[in-house]
Design a protein around this motif. Structure first.
Motif: not given
Length: 264
Positions: A27-37, A39-44
């Protein structure tokens, strides 16, 4: 006591016979940030996803470690792999490809049980961003071991990707255990780079006959994320692109492999 002993033996042998299937996610996680929003963390979200699916090994790409970019997202510089490891209970490893934004940027590995973690830098004959592959020797419940590599190849130059493919698969042939390699390869199945991979290495999507995009959207994008396995050692059980997961610009790619018996 005898019945209990026999019951334990039965459970042990039954477990060993059925524990050879290996669940894998890249999974390429886009450095843990939501590309559609932004500033939003996606770690959780990533942690919940992994806990729900319980893969044996995971390859993550575009991982930040202690960068200023992570500070903007999380409020402090974050060792992403250490944090996701704590959240999920997986052993974690960060393979640094390059220095970035006062920290590092590269590959992340998660394994239920692993050892011999190491990172190899990949060749860049045409220049561009440094690239690497992270390795772990993973151990199954059967006590069988295999090497798992996670990588993210050059996004700019075909020459680099060809050299990187040659470096990765040449190294894999030197390892003394079966090998699986996964990641964002930044080339399509009809590319020269893809054709350079030796024929005994099989790509799970191609074997499954699944040409679903792994990057972009389900309708518009590209298939550039792969799970490769040595067909002399493994066979494919299941493959899918998890298009329901939408918190990156890539989709997670999932496969289940079965380790072949020595005589097969």
């Amino acid at each position: 006591m005898d019945k209990f002993f026999l019951s334990c033996l039965f459970c042990l042998f039954f477990g060993l016979a059925n524990a050879q299937e290996i669940k894998i996610i890249t999974f390429n996680i886009y450095h843990g940030e939501n590309p559609a929003k932004l500033g939003d963390s996606t770690l959780h979200l990533l942690a919940d996803f992994l806990i729900l699916n319980q893969p044996e090994v995971v390859a993550l790409q575009e991982v930040d470690s202690m960068t200023l970019r992570s500070e903007k997202i999380y409020g402090k510089k974050l060792n992403f792999m250490s944090k996701i490891g704590r959240e999920t209970g997986y052993k974690n490893y960060f393979g640094k490809a390059m220095a970035f934004d006062e920290g590092g940027y590269g590959e992340g590995l998660l394994a239920k049980k692993g050892s011999a973690y190491h990172t190899l830098q990949l060749p860049n004959p045409a220049g561009g961003e440094p690239r690497s592959i992270a390795w772990v020797k993973a151990e199954l419940k059967t006590l069988q071991e295999f090497y798992f590599g996670g990588t993210h190849l050059c996004h700019e130059f075909t020459e680099n990707r060809i050299a990187q493919v040659d470096s990765i698969f040449s190294y894999a042939e030197t390892l003394d255990k079966p090998v699986v390699i996964a990641g964002d390869f930044n080339f399509s199945p009809d590319s020269l780079e893809y054709s350079k991979i030796p024929s005994h290495w099989k790509e799970a999507g191609a074997v499954a006959g699944n040409s679903q995009n792994t990057y972009g959207t389900a309708e518009e994008g590209a298939r550039i994320d792969y799970i490769w396995y040595d067909s002399r050692k493994f066979e494919l059980v299941e493959y899918r692109v998890m298009t329901e997961i939408t918190f990156s610009d890539h989709f997670p790619v999932w496969a289940i492999l079965r380790m072949k018996k020595p005589e097969e």
